[in-house]
Scaffold this motif. Structure first.
Motif, PDB file in Angstrom:
ATOM      1  N   LEU A 145       0.830  -1.212   0.000  1.00 25.54           N
ATOM      2  CA  LEU A 145       0.000   0.000   0.000  1.00 25.54           C
ATOM      3  C   LEU A 145       0.864   1.261   0.000  1.00 25.54           C
ATOM      4  N   ASN A 146       1.948   1.249   0.760  1.00 25.49           N
ATOM      5  CA  ASN A 146       2.850   2.392   0.793  1.00 25.49           C
ATOM      6  C   ASN A 146       3.482   2.623  -0.583  1.00 25.49           C
ATOM      7  N   ALA A 147       3.924   1.559  -1.216  1.00 25.91           N
ATOM      8  CA  ALA A 147       4.534   1.698  -2.544  1.00 25.91           C
ATOM      9  C   ALA A 147       3.513   2.188  -3.559  1.00 25.91           C
ATOM     10  N   ALA A 148       2.298   1.672  -3.500  1.00 25.20           N
ATOM     11  CA  ALA A 148       1.250   2.117  -4.427  1.00 25.20           C
ATOM     12  C   ALA A 148       0.954   3.598  -4.227  1.00 25.20           C
ATOM     13  N   TRP A 149       0.895   4.020  -2.975  1.00 24.99           N
ATOM     14  CA  TRP A 149       0.656   5.433  -2.682  1.00 24.99           C
ATOM     15  C   TRP A 149       1.796   6.284  -3.234  1.00 24.99           C
ATOM     16  N   MET A 150       3.034   5.833  -3.027  1.00 22.73           N
ATOM     17  CA  MET A 150       4.173   6.589  -3.551  1.00 22.73           C
ATOM     18  C   MET A 150       4.149   6.639  -5.075  1.00 22.73           C
ATOM     19  N   MET A 151       3.812   5.531  -5.713  1.00 23.38           N
ATOM     20  CA  MET A 151       3.743   5.512  -7.170  1.00 23.38           C
ATOM     21  C   MET A 151       2.703   6.518  -7.668  1.00 23.38           C
ATOM     22  N   ASP A 152       1.596   6.600  -6.965  1.00 25.23           N
ATOM     23  CA  ASP A 152       0.532   7.531  -7.356  1.00 25.23           C
ATOM     24  C   ASP A 152       0.886   8.987  -7.085  1.00 25.23           C
ATOM     25  N   THR A 153       1.628   9.240  -6.018  1.00 27.53           N
ATOM     26  CA  THR A 153       1.864  10.617  -5.611  1.00 27.53           C
ATOM     27  C   THR A 153       3.184  11.197  -6.125  1.00 27.53           C
ATOM     28  N   VAL A 154       4.253  10.390  -6.169  1.00 27.86           N
ATOM     29  CA  VAL A 154       5.552  10.920  -6.577  1.00 27.86           C
ATOM     30  C   VAL A 154       6.124  10.226  -7.810  1.00 27.86           C
ATOM     31  N   GLY A 155       5.499   9.170  -8.273  1.00 26.54           N
ATOM     32  CA  GLY A 155       5.946   8.489  -9.484  1.00 26.54           C
ATOM     33  C   GLY A 155       6.764   7.237  -9.211  1.00 26.54           C
ATOM     34  N   ASN A 156       6.838   6.408 -10.244  1.00 28.48           N
ATOM     35  CA  ASN A 156       7.511   5.117 -10.121  1.00 28.48           C
ATOM     36  C   ASN A 156       9.014   5.244  -9.886  1.00 28.48           C
ATOM     37  N   LYS A 157       9.625   6.257 -10.487  1.00 30.26           N
ATOM     38  CA  LYS A 157      11.075   6.397 -10.343  1.00 30.26           C
ATOM     39  C   LYS A 157      11.463   6.664  -8.894  1.00 30.26           C
ATOM     40  N   VAL A 158      10.714   7.498  -8.224  1.00 29.20           N
ATOM     41  CA  VAL A 158      10.997   7.806  -6.826  1.00 29.20           C
ATOM     42  C   VAL A 158      10.657   6.606  -5.931  1.00 29.20           C
ATOM     43  N   ALA A 159       9.697   5.811  -6.340  1.00 33.47           N
ATOM     44  CA  ALA A 159       9.244   4.663  -5.540  1.00 33.47           C
ATOM     45  C   ALA A 159      10.009   3.381  -5.867  1.00 33.47           C
ATOM     46  N   ARG A 160      11.123   3.492  -6.597  1.00 34.45           N
ATOM     47  CA  ARG A 160      11.870   2.287  -7.006  1.00 34.45           C
ATOM     48  C   ARG A 160      12.248   1.393  -5.842  1.00 34.45           C
ATOM     49  N   SER A 161      12.721   1.983  -4.769  1.00 29.60           N
ATOM     50  CA  SER A 161      13.145   1.195  -3.616  1.00 29.60           C
ATOM     51  C   SER A 161      11.973   0.431  -3.008  1.00 29.60           C
ATOM     52  N   GLU A 162      10.836   1.106  -2.846  1.00 28.66           N
ATOM     53  CA  GLU A 162       9.648   0.460  -2.274  1.00 28.66           C
ATOM     54  C   GLU A 162       9.132  -0.649  -3.185  1.00 28.66           C
ATOM     55  N   ILE A 163       9.192  -0.422  -4.496  1.00 31.73           N
ATOM     56  CA  ILE A 163       8.751  -1.445  -5.448  1.00 31.73           C
ATOM     57  C   ILE A 163       9.660  -2.672  -5.354  1.00 31.73           C
ATOM     58  N   ALA A 164      10.972  -2.442  -5.266  1.00 30.91           N
ATOM     59  CA  ALA A 164      11.920  -3.550  -5.132  1.00 30.91           C
ATOM     60  C   ALA A 164      11.700  -4.303  -3.825  1.00 30.91           C
ATOM     61  N   MET A 165      11.369  -3.570  -2.750  1.00 26.37           N
ATOM     62  CA  MET A 165      11.109  -4.226  -1.461  1.00 26.37           C
ATOM     63  C   MET A 165       9.919  -5.174  -1.554  1.00 26.37           C
ATOM     64  N   ILE A 166       8.877  -4.752  -2.268  1.00 25.66           N
ATOM     65  CA  ILE A 166       7.709  -5.611  -2.440  1.00 25.66           C
ATOM     66  C   ILE A 166       8.089  -6.877  -3.194  1.00 25.66           C
ATOM     67  N   LYS A 167       8.911  -6.720  -4.224  1.00 23.65           N
ATOM     68  CA  LYS A 167       9.304  -7.858  -5.054  1.00 23.65           C
ATOM     69  C   LYS A 167      10.098  -8.897  -4.270  1.00 23.65           C
ATOM     70  N   VAL A 168      10.671  -8.489  -3.151  1.00 26.05           N
ATOM     71  CA  VAL A 168      11.375  -9.426  -2.278  1.00 26.05           C
ATOM     72  C   VAL A 168      10.452  -9.912  -1.161  1.00 26.05           C
ATOM     73  N   ALA A 169       9.804  -8.979  -0.477  1.00 27.16           N
ATOM     74  CA  ALA A 169       9.055  -9.307   0.739  1.00 27.16           C
ATOM     75  C   ALA A 169       7.810 -10.154   0.476  1.00 27.16           C
ATOM     76  N   ALA A 170       7.016  -9.802  -0.522  1.00 24.88           N
ATOM     77  CA  ALA A 170       5.746 -10.503  -0.736  1.00 24.88           C
ATOM     78  C   ALA A 170       5.932 -11.976  -1.116  1.00 24.88           C
ATOM     79  N   PRO A 171       6.785 -12.312  -2.097  1.00 25.94           N
ATOM     80  CA  PRO A 171       6.970 -13.739  -2.398  1.00 25.94           C
ATOM     81  C   PRO A 171       7.617 -14.515  -1.251  1.00 25.94           C
ATOM     82  N   GLU A 172       8.565 -13.886  -0.528  1.00 27.93           N
ATOM     83  CA  GLU A 172       9.160 -14.565   0.629  1.00 27.93           C
ATOM     84  C   GLU A 172       8.106 -14.857   1.686  1.00 27.93           C
ATOM     85  N   MET A 173       7.243 -13.875   1.932  1.00 25.12           N
ATOM     86  CA  MET A 173       6.169 -14.054   2.905  1.00 25.12           C
ATOM     87  C   MET A 173       5.251 -15.195   2.479  1.00 25.12           C
ATOM     88  N   ALA A 174       4.851 -15.189   1.209  1.00 28.29           N
ATOM     89  CA  ALA A 174       3.941 -16.222   0.721  1.00 28.29           C
ATOM     90  C   ALA A 174       4.558 -17.606   0.871  1.00 28.29           C
TER      91      ALA A 174
END
Length: 136
Positions: free
Chosen positions: A21-50
């Motif tokens: 949700l935080n990454a989606a909010w950042m993507m919507d408010t400041v753009g994907n380039k600024v949210a790169r770190s949060e997007i990368a964190m999701i790509k690691v955290a969500a599959p590991e969690m699952a």
């Protein structure tokens, strides 16, 4: 042990959900380039969690958790595939680390409560290339 794993599962699920949700909010408010770190964190955290949560569920079911009577075997296979779908976890972790180091470049440790020398990105890469415990 089962109650502890249920509690840990809830924590991991909520952590991944809130990070998403935080990454989606950042993507919507400041753009994907600024949210790169949060997007990368999701790509690691969500599959590991699952993978972890499904693995614990399979453990609860014992041998039955691996057969086709429950969806757990195929769910685990799918979750494991997600860890490779957009690049290996190591690639995303490296990107997160580089972005974090870049973010703190030029920060004076004396001003932020630290007194240790801050390594440059190049020094970190050289140390990493030399291997653990070795400096080039």
């Amino acid at each position: 042990m089962t109650l502890e794993r249920i509690a840990k599962s809830r924590i991991l699920i909520d952590q991944s959900r809130l990070l998403t949700l935080n990454a989606a909010w950042m993507m919507d408010t400041v753009g994907n380039k600024v949210a790169r770190s949060e997007i990368a964190m999701i790509k690691v955290a969500a599959p590991e969690m699952a993978c972890q949560v499904i693995d614990w569920a399979m453990q609860v079911f014992g041998g039955g958790g691996t057969n086709n009577d429950y969806f757990l075997g195929s769910a685990y296979a799918t979750a494991r595939l997600l860890r490779l779908a957009d690049g290996p976890d190591e690639v995303h972790r490296n990107q997160i680390a580089r972005l974090e180091l870049r973010r703190h470049r030029g920060t004076d440790p004396a001003q932020t409560g630290g007194g240790a020398a801050v390594l440059t990105l190049r020094e970190v890469e050289e140390i990493g290339a030399a291997g653990p415990g070795r400096r080039s």
